[in-house]
Motif scaffolding. Structure first.
Motif, PDB file in Angstrom:
ATOM      1  N   LEU A   1     -13.718  14.125  -1.488  1.00 24.70           N
ATOM      2  CA  LEU A   1     -12.968  12.987  -1.583  1.00 24.70           C
ATOM      3  C   LEU A   1     -11.876  12.131  -0.819  1.00 24.70           C
ATOM      4  N   LYS A   2     -12.929  11.723   0.638  1.00 21.75           N
ATOM      5  CA  LYS A   2     -12.173  11.039   1.635  1.00 21.75           C
ATOM      6  C   LYS A   2     -10.784  11.003   1.857  1.00 21.75           C
ATOM      7  N   ALA A   3     -10.195  11.609   1.575  1.00 22.67           N
ATOM      8  CA  ALA A   3      -8.566  11.819   1.542  1.00 22.67           C
ATOM      9  C   ALA A   3      -8.090  11.017   3.284  1.00 22.67           C
ATOM     10  N   ASP A   4      -7.507  10.453   2.571  1.00 20.25           N
ATOM     11  CA  ASP A   4      -6.911   9.862   4.586  1.00 20.25           C
ATOM     12  C   ASP A   4      -5.471  10.822   5.201  1.00 20.25           C
ATOM     13  N   GLY A   5      -5.206  11.440   5.049  1.00 22.73           N
ATOM     14  CA  GLY A   5      -4.660  12.464   5.596  1.00 22.73           C
ATOM     15  C   GLY A   5      -4.408  13.571   4.516  1.00 22.73           C
TER      16      GLY A   5
ATOM     17  N   ASP B   1      -7.738  16.640  -6.415  1.00 28.95           N
ATOM     18  CA  ASP B   1      -8.810  15.991  -7.987  1.00 28.95           C
ATOM     19  C   ASP B   1      -7.933  14.741  -8.704  1.00 28.95           C
ATOM     20  N   MET B   2      -6.826  15.490  -8.676  1.00 28.47           N
ATOM     21  CA  MET B   2      -5.949  13.840  -9.540  1.00 28.47           C
ATOM     22  C   MET B   2      -5.589  13.212  -8.505  1.00 28.47           C
ATOM     23  N   ILE B   3      -4.730  13.566  -7.373  1.00 27.70           N
ATOM     24  CA  ILE B   3      -4.590  12.816  -6.717  1.00 27.70           C
ATOM     25  C   ILE B   3      -5.616  11.536  -6.015  1.00 27.70           C
ATOM     26  N   ALA B   4      -6.892  12.080  -5.832  1.00 26.36           N
ATOM     27  CA  ALA B   4      -8.140  11.660  -5.859  1.00 26.36           C
ATOM     28  C   ALA B   4      -7.881  10.322  -6.731  1.00 26.36           C
ATOM     29  N   GLY B   5      -8.421  10.694  -7.705  1.00 27.62           N
ATOM     30  CA  GLY B   5      -8.714  10.056  -9.187  1.00 27.62           C
ATOM     31  C   GLY B   5      -7.826   9.080  -9.555  1.00 27.62           C
TER      32      GLY B   5
ATOM     33  N   GLU C   1      -6.660  27.265  -7.130  1.00 23.48           N
ATOM     34  CA  GLU C   1      -7.271  26.600  -7.689  1.00 23.48           C
ATOM     35  C   GLU C   1      -6.066  25.823  -7.710  1.00 23.48           C
ATOM     36  N   GLN C   2      -5.368  25.986  -8.128  1.00 23.24           N
ATOM     37  CA  GLN C   2      -3.862  24.512  -8.052  1.00 23.24           C
ATOM     38  C   GLN C   2      -3.910  23.164  -7.420  1.00 23.24           C
ATOM     39  N   THR C   3      -4.014  23.962  -5.680  1.00 25.27           N
ATOM     40  CA  THR C   3      -4.514  22.923  -5.283  1.00 25.27           C
ATOM     41  C   THR C   3      -5.229  22.253  -5.258  1.00 25.27           C
TER      42      THR C   3
ATOM     43  N   ASN D   1       0.689  -0.918  -0.456  1.00 31.12           N
ATOM     44  CA  ASN D   1      -0.263   0.077   0.034  1.00 31.12           C
ATOM     45  C   ASN D   1       0.930   1.162   0.045  1.00 31.12           C
ATOM     46  N   ALA D   2       0.027   2.222  -0.632  1.00 32.80           N
ATOM     47  CA  ALA D   2       1.181   3.319  -0.238  1.00 32.80           C
ATOM     48  C   ALA D   2      -0.244   4.748   0.135  1.00 32.80           C
ATOM     49  N   LEU D   3       0.132   5.612   0.164  1.00 32.89           N
ATOM     50  CA  LEU D   3      -0.268   6.927   0.407  1.00 32.89           C
ATOM     51  C   LEU D   3       0.130   8.007  -0.370  1.00 32.89           C
ATOM     52  N   LEU D   4      -0.682   8.343  -1.626  1.00 34.32           N
ATOM     53  CA  LEU D   4      -0.265   8.970  -2.659  1.00 34.32           C
ATOM     54  C   LEU D   4      -0.290  10.678  -2.246  1.00 34.32           C
TER      55      LEU D   4
END
Length: 292
Positions: free
Chosen positions: A95-99, A57-61, A50-52, A38-41
């Motif tokens: 996005l349900k980000a892990d952190g 969105d890119m990481i989540a995708g 806007e950039q952030t 496993n890895a956390l991107l």
């Protein structure tokens, strides 16, 4: 056996100049060869709002393409407080980000600066896990023979950011944030005693020496680029194996050196098998429940 990499970057098309070739498929193949499950991107940036949003969105995708393997650490536009608060809400609820992955400073504003308090308060309210990642120092760096900042300046930068955060009492003020400090804490473990004595000698400090050491012991330390036996011994002596997590800095650190680091951990005699299991995955599962 699970093997979780908490310090694992992606390389977007806009970042390819001078970077290794990267795609999710190439990354998965590399992880399989190395034995990482496993890895956390993450991307350690703090750009404009806007950039952030686009980066998150890119990481989540990417993570959504293989959610059993990947999680995500969102970035924040830390220099823009209101936008950062909105991004925390979006990253967590949509996005349900892990952190989160936060650089040591954003436009020269360090994470311990009082201007960051609203952001830290919201991260604290959500009991967020945050990977602190070094970036270029918020000031001029002298001209030296070795110009690669990752060699020496990034570990110093990590340390100065965390020392400031601790000295300002922010670890105690926001105790629900679970901090992962990159690269075994930079030089922090090796100057921990000296850092604590400042509080003893300077009566203007808001913390006692014991409180400084207690704050250091609440942090988690990833071992990206830090898998030498003397690093392991120092981390275990100071903080215990329950606060060490595995990280690689891949793909910026290539597969060969990462594989070597994995073998250094597996072969280190100062950890028993239970302690190695904690470092390889169990501690990360405590920080990121979705990976359990």
């Amino acid at each position: 056996m699970s093997f979780i990499d908490v310090h694992h970057h992606l390389i977007g098309k806009q970042h390819l100049a001078g970077m290794p070739d990267w795609s999710l498929e190439l990354d998965k193949e590399s992880m399989d060869r190395m034995g990482l499950t496993n890895a956390l991107l993450s991307l350690p940036v703090a750009g404009a709002p806007e950039q952030t949003r686009g980066i998150n969105d890119m990481i989540a995708g990417l993570a959504a393409k293989d959610p059993k393997r990947y999680g995500m650490l969102a970035c924040l536009p830390s220099a823009y407080v209101d936008a950062a608060l909105r991004e925390i809400e979006y990253a967590c609820d949509t996005l349900k980000a892990d952190g989160f992955c936060m650089p040591s400073n954003a436009s020269g504003i360090y994470i311990g600066d009082d201007r960051m308090d609203e952001i830290l308060a919201e991260l604290n309210r959500r009991s967020a896990t945050v990977l602190l990642h070094p970036t270029k120092a918020g000031g001029e760096i002298p001209s030296l023979l070795v110009t690669d900042l990752s060699t020496y300046e990034y570990p110093f930068e990590t340390s100065r950011a965390m020392i400031d955060l601790i000295y300002r009492g922010k670890i105690q003020k926001y105790p629900n944030i679970k901090w992962i400090v990159s690269h075994a804490g930079g030089v922090l473990p090796y100057i921990a005693y000296r850092v604590s004595t400042v509080a003893q000698e300077n009566k203007a400090m808001p913390l006692t020496s014991d409180e400084v050491m207690s704050s250091l012991k609440t942090l988690y330390y990833d071992v990206a680029l830090s898998t030498a036996p003397y690093v392991f011994a120092t981390l275990k002596e100071l903080f215990g194996t329950s606060h060490i997590v595995f990280g690689t800095d891949a793909p910026l650190r290539y597969e060969g050196p990462v594989t070597e680091s994995i073998q250094q951990l597996k072969s280190y005699r100062g950890f028993d098998e239970g302690e190695k299991s904690k470092i390889m995955s169990e501690n990360a599962k405590e920080l990121f429940p979705r990976l359990r």
